[in-house]
Design a protein around this motif. Structure first.
Motif, mmCIF file in Angstrom:
data_model
loop_
_atom_site.group_PDB
_atom_site.id
_atom_site.type_symbol
_atom_site.label_atom_id
_atom_site.label_comp_id
_atom_site.label_asym_id
_atom_site.label_seq_id
_atom_site.Cartn_x
_atom_site.Cartn_y
_atom_site.Cartn_z
ATOM 1 N N UNK A 260 40.219 -61.787 -69.493
ATOM 2 C CA UNK A 260 41.604 -61.643 -69.040
ATOM 3 C C UNK A 260 41.671 -61.520 -67.526
ATOM 4 N N UNK A 261 40.805 -60.680 -66.951
ATOM 5 C CA UNK A 261 40.805 -60.497 -65.498
ATOM 6 C C UNK A 261 40.475 -61.798 -64.786
ATOM 7 N N UNK A 262 39.482 -62.521 -65.275
ATOM 8 C CA UNK A 262 39.066 -63.769 -64.628
ATOM 9 C C UNK A 262 40.169 -64.821 -64.690
ATOM 10 N N UNK A 263 40.751 -65.022 -65.864
ATOM 11 C CA UNK A 263 41.741 -66.074 -66.019
ATOM 12 C C UNK A 263 43.065 -65.734 -65.346
ATOM 13 N N UNK A 264 43.470 -64.477 -65.420
ATOM 14 C CA UNK A 264 44.746 -64.101 -64.814
ATOM 15 C C UNK A 264 44.681 -64.148 -63.290
#
Length: 249
Positions: free
Chosen positions: A13-17
């Motif tokens: 989630x952190x990487x994609x967002x």
């Protein structure tokens, strides 16, 4: 096993967002919902993770020249006090789950159906910014800030489509403005939550480290390279599953 799955989901989630100028709160909420965390734990934890990731991403986007102070300040000035108010409101569990479920569905829509509002490439110069009239910016910022505080998100999933579709800024500048807007709202929402007792998850420090690593990778992709549409759509599916779990259970 559950802890390992949650860590993986938080990292992704952190990487994609951050690759699209967000800090990941809706993704963190989805991950927590999937593993069955209580609502009173989800909101403060998501905001704390948002603060760390948004701080990292903000620095990287600003250094890369993907930011406009003229567009940012009226939106943030109106949003922050409303995010504080929203954070201070103690919602009934079922209402909170319903609001977060709707927020996750909106986030999934952005990731799946609206690729043109995400920074895969710019058709405008980086310095081409057309801020809205001040009353419009204040109204927009205040409304998003309130929703952000109530749901435990930073409001970026609402702000960035508005900026792009209204023609206020280029795609990558939108990402930089959105992530700093998210940081301000997350801090204000946490301050509102702090007016009441907060239940912190014991593994929160580990979660912070994991999302910082994911955020560093994602913000590099977003600020200087291209994010991956297929991975975004995979995340959209996860968000829908989590939203349905919140709304139907």
């Amino acid at each position: 096993m559950t802890d390992a799955v949650l860590l993986l989901l938080l990292f992704l989630a952190a990487m994609l967002y951050t690759s699209v100028g967000h800090a990941g709160a809706s993704g963190y909420l989805a991950a927590m919902a999937l593993v069955g965390l209580a609502p009173e734990t989800m909101r403060p934890a998501a905001l704390v993770l948002n603060v760390f990731v948004a701080t990292l991403a903000s620095v990287r986007y600003v250094r890369a020249g993907r930011f406009s102070w003229r567009l940012f300040w009226p939106l943030a000035l109106a949003a922050a006090p409303m995010a504080f108010v929203g954070g201070a409101v103690q919602l009934p569990s079922q209402l909170f789950r319903a609001l977060v479920g709707v927020a996750l569905l909106l986030a999934a829509w952005r990731l799946w159906l609206a690729p043109k509002t995400l920074p895969d490439g710019d058709t405008k110069p980086l310095d081409e910014v057309h801020p809205p009239p001040l009353p419009v910016a204040i109204l927009c910022g205040a409304a998003i800030g309130l929703v952000a505080g109530l749901t435990g998100t930073g409001g970026g999933i609402y702000l960035s489509p508005i900026i792009v579709l209204s023609g206020w800024a280029s795609l990558r500048t939108t990402a930089g403005v959105s992530v700093l807007f998210i940081l301000v709202n997350s801090l204000a929402g946490l301050a509102g939550l702090a007016t009441k007792a907060i239940e912190w998850p014991p593994l929160l420090p580990v979660w912070i480290v994991v999302v910082l690593v994911g955020g560093w990778i994602g913000s590099e992709l977003g600020a200087r390279r291209l994010a991956t549409p297929k991975l975004r759509r995979l995340l959209a599916v996860v968000l829908v599953i989590a939203a349905l779990k919140l709304l139907l259970t």
